[in-house]
Structure formats: C-alpha cells, structure tokens
Enzyme design. Structure first.
Site, mmCIF file in Angstrom:
data_model
loop_
_atom_site.group_PDB
_atom_site.id
_atom_site.type_symbol
_atom_site.label_atom_id
_atom_site.label_comp_id
_atom_site.label_asym_id
_atom_site.label_seq_id
_atom_site.Cartn_x
_atom_site.Cartn_y
_atom_site.Cartn_z
ATOM 1 N N ARG A 1 -3.500 -6.155 -12.360
ATOM 2 C CA ARG A 1 -4.655 -5.658 -11.636
ATOM 3 C C ARG A 1 -5.586 -4.894 -12.572
ATOM 4 O O ARG A 1 -5.190 -4.446 -13.639
ATOM 5 C CB ARG A 1 -4.209 -4.763 -10.491
ATOM 6 C CG ARG A 1 -3.636 -3.432 -10.960
ATOM 7 C CD ARG A 1 -3.138 -2.597 -9.786
ATOM 8 N NE ARG A 1 -4.138 -2.554 -8.735
ATOM 9 C CZ ARG A 1 -3.838 -2.424 -7.445
ATOM 10 N NH1 ARG A 1 -2.585 -2.351 -7.073
ATOM 11 N NH2 ARG A 1 -4.788 -2.364 -6.553
ATOM 12 N N GLU B 1 -6.648 -8.018 3.283
ATOM 13 C CA GLU B 1 -6.304 -7.459 4.583
ATOM 14 C C GLU B 1 -7.565 -6.734 5.075
ATOM 15 O O GLU B 1 -8.143 -5.950 4.328
ATOM 16 C CB GLU B 1 -5.158 -6.458 4.470
ATOM 17 C CG GLU B 1 -4.725 -5.933 5.833
ATOM 18 C CD GLU B 1 -3.735 -4.780 5.779
ATOM 19 O OE1 GLU B 1 -3.551 -4.185 4.709
ATOM 20 O OE2 GLU B 1 -3.157 -4.468 6.840
ATOM 21 N N LYS C 1 -6.953 1.502 -2.195
ATOM 22 C CA LYS C 1 -7.688 1.539 -0.928
ATOM 23 C C LYS C 1 -7.426 2.842 -0.190
ATOM 24 O O LYS C 1 -8.315 3.395 0.444
ATOM 25 C CB LYS C 1 -7.220 0.385 -0.031
ATOM 26 C CG LYS C 1 -7.956 -0.897 -0.221
ATOM 27 C CD LYS C 1 -7.741 -1.759 1.023
ATOM 28 C CE LYS C 1 -7.712 -3.232 0.680
ATOM 29 N NZ LYS C 1 -7.382 -4.058 1.853
#
Length: 559
Positions: A263, A39, A273
């Site tokens: 992850r 994104e 983020k």
RNA sequence: UGUCCCAUGGUGUAAUGGUAACACAGCAGAUUUUGGUUCUGUCGUUUCAAGUUCGAAUCUUGAUGGGACAACCA
C-alpha cells in the site's frame, strides 16, 4: 536515442504485469478481468487512487475489463452517501468501469453456497458467544480449541442456518463457521466466521436480510461470480489468501486468484480511513474535502488535477516492499502538469505599496503579458500599470545580502512586463515595519526590455494598486509535523502530531483584474509564487483561492 | 517468542545466474523578463554471514532488520 530510452522504460515490468503477461502467454486466461472493490464506508484517498490506477490501468493496458464492486457486507458501517462519492471520484480520476456490482447483489447465491458447504460437512452453526469464540481461537502462538457445537449434524446445521436467516435469533446468538482447523498456524483458517446475525437496515437490501456474510466469504466468491482473473489487493490481505483459495476450492467455482501489492504511504500524512474519519468527525479539518486531506475530493479541492495524480501513481511504481513516498513527489507531479497547462497571472499575497515617484500621477498604461510561456497558443493579455503598485513584502529588503536580486535601495529590478525601476527609499510605520517603497522608473525600458543591453538580475511581480481586485487565499502546509504521524510515543496519538499551522488564511491579497471571472476549480500559476485553484466557496464578490503547491524555490533553500 | 511476507543509492523502482541502472531529491554549471521551466554535468546502491556456481542483487541455509496476523471490520 529517445526511442531507445522509451523502449527500455517499457521493458521494465512490475510483478503484476509479469504475472498477467505470463497468464496470457500460457493461455491460463484469454483476457484479464480486474475489479476495484471499495467498501462504501468512507471517502476514497490517494492510496485508493494507487489501487484504482493499478486495477483500471492493468486492464486498459492488456485489453481487459475492470468492474466496480462495492463490498457492502456490513450494513452498520455503509451508506449510499459513500457510494455516490466513490463513483464520482473514480470518474474524476479518468476511469470508467465495465460493470457496476454490489456484493449485496450476491447474497442469495452466497447463502446457497453456504448451505452447500454445510452439506459437504465443511460449515457449522456455532452457538458460542463472541467472547467464547475469541478465547477458543487461541493466539498466534497457541492453537485454538474446537467449538462444542462443531460436530452438529448436517440436518441440524441446515435447519439452524435457515432459522438464522429467518430472524429467529438475536444479534450475536449464532454464527456460521467454516470447518477447517482450529490449530492452523494461520489464525484466519481457525474455523473462520462466514455469517453473523445483524438486524440492521442495509443501504441496498433494506430489511431483507438479518444475516450477513463476512469479507472472507464474500470477496473471493464475488470475484468468482464476476470471473475476475486477477484480484489485486494490498499486502495485509496476503494472510487471507489461503482462505480465499480454500472457499473457492471447496465450492468448486471459478478460480479467481489474489495478488497483493504494498500500500501507499506518504510522508506527513495518515492514510487509514478510520483516522481520516476521526479528523472529520472531530473537526480537525473542515470535512472530507478539506484541501489538507489526502482524500481524492480533498486533493481535487486543493487544485490537483487527475492527470497529476495518475502520473504520481505511475511514478511511484508497484512492488511488495513497504514504502514511504515523500509528499514532494505528489507536488512534483502537479507542477509538471500545471507548468504546461496553467495560465500565468500576477498576484500579490502580502502587499506593500511601491510608489514610482517619477511616473505621471494620473497616467495608466496597458501592458502586454504572456499567458503561458510553455504554450504560445494561450496568447497574451493586457495588464494595467500606473504610479502606485503593490509588490510582495518579501521582494523588498532594506539590508539585503549580496545575492539578493530583488528590490533594495540603490538596486535596479525589473517589474515583470513593465519597466526597470531603481529603488530609492522606503517608508516605515511607528513599529519600524516597511509600509511603502519608493523608486524611479526608466521610461526607455517599457515592457521590461533593456535597449542598452544592461543585465537586470531580478524580476518581480506586481499589480496595479488602482486597478486590482481583492481576494482571500488559503495557504496550506502539511497537516502533520511528523514524517510518520502514526509513530507516537506511549500515551500519545497521531493527533498530537497535527500541525497547528497547517492553514493560513490571507485576506488582503491583491490580484490582477483578469481573475475576476475565475470559476471554482480554475487553476492558475501566480507568477513566482505557485499554483492556485479557485475554491468552491468563491464568488465574484468574494474570491477565494487555494494554494495547491508553491513553485520550486532555490532562493528559499539558499537562505 | 509462533506463522507468513519483505529487504538494491537519501526516496522510490528496474536488472528474471553473465557490465548494478532509471526517476525523483541533492550538489555544480548553462539558459532564462518567473530565484519557475529547460539543458548539461555530478554525487551516491545490492543488510550481514556461510554455501552452490566459471560467475550471485538474483539460487540455498542461517542471522539481522521491517511489516502483517489473535473484529461476529473490510
């Protein structure tokens, strides 16, 4: 033997490789197609690098293709600034995409598919407010209840949805929802929202749309449009998979499949983020590319190479269990790469003077130094030597322990590539700090050899005080003191774990003259100290180096 | 007091019902004009319980522990 070891290594497949090889073998797919779907709302970090290496690496490995697709379905958070940085970082890491796409390119198709679902009785327009929707969704332990608008006619839904698109309603007034099951144990299946109204400017579609699809109604469909065979994402999307499959199935479109891996987590580092953004916005760091940041651009500025990051990602493997990788693994990958590639130079970070009392006062010599002992092709260079040198503060001790091999009164030490010297005395200031060290040299040992064969335990680095350059060096330490910065006690945040000493600026460093022409991002090994990279702000007049990583130091451990 | 995912040396990752292994870290030694590099050696592992089986890290059940999920974020 070596071939054998390599073969065994290659036989070890991770679970994604197994899935792919199986799909290929069974003819489920002819070739594989993956995608990397960021994104554009932030900068890429080392966790994304893992995903990039997996997605691009797998396609490369099996002769498939990887698309870059920006998941830009939320105009209020996204920006072209991020699009550009993301592309730059992927290229820098050494990967190139087959096709560049944007979820926003598919908005028209997505709209049509939404209408199709309405026509099938599988989607409806809901007038409930945000709060009502949340309340009626139930909790993880209790079922939700149906919306009073759930059973509108297909015609009414179609009309309302069209009016949503036309901008007849305000933000939040209506949503389009999939009609699935409000009692489903998986919250994501309780009539998930497909479209919401947002009157906002989109970085690509401008003001064309005021309704935007949600992730769940955009991602799988975009995968399907691009005929992605293996849609690889992190574990937190595992719970979305039933919905991913439900939409594809309800639409009867190309069946992409989603697979999830764990992850990356690294000690003393945050990876979200949101938190990285906060560090930037609230000035805890100097920007997204602050060398202490785990962002790709931060690591780049710090001096990491793309090869070392790729090697790191390969080293850590891929699996489904939670992991916490020690930061030193990243440093190891860097050292491994730069040991072979970086030229050696001499630099003194904490200088004190070394005076060679029996060396002629106005004499200067040019001595020969090897650029890289790991790579003979890198050749040799000349370094200047004279009576007064700078050496590292740490390399002199007045009262040294037995195993200290460096400069201490009465002991011989080798000045790298120069002479064997014997320490005779030191000078101190009023506070008792050593400001200069005196020694005598042995003229027979030019170049550092000992013609008589005597063994010299210690070798130290130095620069010629009369023929050197000054530089600023940024020395970095971990950004967070806690191994898991996110684990905090009540009332505290990850910010409380920030290391106040994560940056030390050394302004009085002395470098050998060959470094004068070093350009930003050039990398060197400062002998015995570590790997250093030239900062973006560096100029010939004001040289600035960033310490990427120290060398391994078994002496430091002994202390 | 829900559903789903996960559990192998210190940290990671393999072993696909048949000898538990590899890397990194650690420790010891050798080499070395970087206390770097390189080389050698060494330490140490299947969360627990029951079951299936000639045989279980692997299959089943349960327990325990960790994680994810209740944005009109992705």
């Amino acid at each position: 033997m070596e071939i054998n070891a390599q073969t065994t290594e290659k036989v070890q497949k991770n679970f994604l490789e197994e899935i792919i090889e199986n799909d290929l073998k069974e003819g489920k797919v002819q070739s594989i197609q993956t995608r990397f779907p960021p994104e554009p709302n932030g900068y890429l970090h080392i966790g994304h690098a893992k995903s990039i290496c997996i997605n691009f690496g797998l396609a490369r490995q099996y002769g498939g293709k990887t698309n870059l697709r920006f998941d830009d379905t939320n105009p209020v958070k996204e920006d072209t600034e991020y699009v550009d940085s993301i592309k730059e970082d992927i290229h820098w890491l050494g990967f190139d995409w087959a096709e560049e796409h944007y979820a926003s390119d598919y908005f028209e198709q997505l709209y049509d598919w939404a209408c199709e679902l309405i026509k099938k009785g599988l989607a409806y327009v809901d007038d409930q407010t945000n709060d009502q929707i949340r309340e009626n969704r139930g909790t993880v332990q209790t079922p939700g209840i149906n919306s009073p608008f759930r059973d509108r006619s297909i015609e009414e839904n179609l009309l309302l949805f069209e009016q949503m698109r036309q901008g007849k309603f305000n933000d939040g007034e209506k949503t389009l929802r999939a009609k699935i099951d409000m009692a489903h144990p998986n919250m994501h299946m309780r009539d998930p929202i497909m479209y919401r109204i947002i009157h906002a400017h989109h970085h690509r579609t401008g003001d064309k749309w005021c309704i935007y699809p949600m992730y769940d109604f955009a991602h799988g469909e975009s995968d399907s449009i691009e005929k992605i065979t293996h849609s690889i994402c992190t574990l937190e999307f595992d719970i979305h998979r039933p919905l991913y499959d439900w939409f594809i199935n309800a639409l009867g479109i190309y069946p992409s499949h989603q697979y999830e891996f764990a992850r990356l987590n690294i000690t003393n580092t945050v990876m979200s983020k949101r938190k990285l953004l906060q560090l930037v916005k609230e000035n805890y760091v100097a920007g997204w590319d602050d060398p202490r940041m785990p962002t790709i651009c931060g690591l780049r500025r710090r001096g990491y190479t793309p090869e070392s990051i790729r090697k790191f990602c390969e080293d850590i493997g891929v699996a489904k269990r939670d992991n916490l990788i020690d930061y030193s693994r990243l440093e190891n990958a860097l050292r491994d790469d730069l040991n072979k590639k970086a030229n050696r130079v001499m630099a003194v970070l904490h200088p004190i003077k070394l005076i060679i009392d029996n060396y002629p006062e106005n004499q200067t010599e040019e001595l020969e130094a090897v650029n890289n002992p790991e790579d003979e092709s890198k050749g040799k260079r000349k370094i200047s030597f004279s009576r007064i040198l700078y050496i590292e503060q740490d390399d002199f001790m007045e009262n040294a322990p037995k195993k200290y091999f460096r400069m201490t009164i009465g002991q011989e030490v080798r000045l790298r590539y120069a002479y064997i010297v014997k320490c005779t005395s030191c000078e101190k200031d009023d506070n008792g700090n050593v400001v200069a060290v005196h020694c005598t040299y042995d003229p027979a040992t030019r170049g550092g050899d000992t013609p008589d064969g005597r063994k010299i335990k210690g070798t130290i680095h130095w620069v010629d005080a009369n023929n050197c350059i000054n530089a600023k060096v940024n020395v970095f330490d971990r950004l967070f003191n806690a191994e898991k910065p996110d684990e905090v006690e009540e009332g505290k945040t990850f910010l409380d774990n920030l290391n106040p000493n994560s940056l030390t600026v050394l302004t009085d460093c002395k470098l050998e003259k060959s470094l004068l022409t070093a350009k930003p991002l050039d990398k060197f090994q400062f002998e015995r100290l570590g790997y250093f990279s030239v900062d973006y702000d560096s100029t010939q007049e004001n040289l600035i180096f960033n310490r990427t990583a120290t060398l391994k130091d078994s002496w430091a451990k002994q202390k």
